[in-house]
Design a protein around this motif. Sequence first.
Motif, mmCIF file in Angstrom:
data_model
loop_
_atom_site.group_PDB
_atom_site.id
_atom_site.type_symbol
_atom_site.label_atom_id
_atom_site.label_comp_id
_atom_site.label_asym_id
_atom_site.label_seq_id
_atom_site.Cartn_x
_atom_site.Cartn_y
_atom_site.Cartn_z
ATOM 1 N N SER A 26 20.920 74.365 40.512
ATOM 2 C CA SER A 26 20.796 75.229 39.751
ATOM 3 C C SER A 26 22.348 74.848 38.636
ATOM 4 N N PHE A 27 22.798 75.298 37.183
ATOM 5 C CA PHE A 27 23.576 74.774 36.224
ATOM 6 C C PHE A 27 24.412 76.217 37.075
ATOM 7 N N SER A 55 23.772 78.432 33.033
ATOM 8 C CA SER A 55 22.791 78.401 32.781
ATOM 9 C C SER A 55 22.452 79.402 31.167
ATOM 10 N N TYR A 103 27.384 68.178 35.641
ATOM 11 C CA TYR A 103 26.483 68.439 36.703
ATOM 12 C C TYR A 103 25.767 66.666 37.267
ATOM 13 N N LEU A 153 14.151 74.604 41.793
ATOM 14 C CA LEU A 153 15.155 73.555 40.587
ATOM 15 C C LEU A 153 15.054 72.781 40.797
ATOM 16 N N MET A 191 15.593 74.853 32.529
ATOM 17 C CA MET A 191 16.198 74.395 33.427
ATOM 18 C C MET A 191 17.044 76.141 33.785
ATOM 19 N N SER A 240 18.041 78.827 36.538
ATOM 20 C CA SER A 240 18.807 78.450 36.735
ATOM 21 C C SER A 240 19.549 79.839 36.732
ATOM 22 N N PRO A 273 20.325 81.579 40.843
ATOM 23 C CA PRO A 273 21.650 80.799 40.342
ATOM 24 C C PRO A 273 22.180 80.536 41.606
#
Length: 259
Positions: free
Chosen positions: A224-225, A230, A151, A52, A211, A215, A219
């Motif tokens: 990652s989101f 995500s 984020y 990522l 993305m 994600s 995860p």
Amino acid sequence: MAVKLPPVGGGRLVASRIVAGLAALFWGWLFFGVQDTLTVFVEGRDFAAHYLMESGWGLLFLLLVAVPAAGLAYKPRSPVLVAEIGAVGLAVIGGALLAGSAVHLLPGAGLLMTAAALGTVAPVDLRARRPQLDRPLGALVAVALLPAAAYAWRMARSTHDVEQTVKLDHYPIQAALGIAVPLVAALIAIARCWPATPLATFTLVVTVGWMAVESAIYPHRLGSFGPVWSWVALGWAVLFLLVALRPRTARLPSRDLRG
């Protein structure tokens, strides 16, 4: 009513296309936009922890910079695409400041210089194009602001990433991605009816969607989101696309009811 832009000599348009093509080549290939975007497909599982982070770098410089630059090689006088590159430059500078990394100011400055060069070679008369906020898109931008800022902050304050690109740490660029998304989305919201805005929309939606899907698959990897956000981000990207590309309603001329 369509407003014609002031004429620009053919030599300047050719020069603008050359500059745009070189910018697309530099940011998309020489600055590892393509290579980092495709990392998830070409690298082995031993590299999976950084998928990522590599994708964030690649998508930022390939889709949000190189693709608009390539679009400017076709339409040199598109203010939306020039502004998109400038917005990403501001985002990279913002990521550098949040992370306290002076060296990351260099690519940010480079992007601003790229946008300035493209806007100067074939200038656009912005007075002929009045920005007007599209309210549904503006609402989606507002929805994205807080998660994107959170984020960006989380990425900027994270530890050093051992995997680097062009000897630059990935975390400030990942933070820049969190800043770039609402900036580019806001640009689209106020320029929805301008030429080339659909291309800017495509670059934004694919970036967020890519993305988000990655994600969801990974995860708990770096950058990652997360397992929940995500899917939220993916839903936001799909909704943004549908709203941005909805049919435009033409305003009917008013009638004098007095006869």
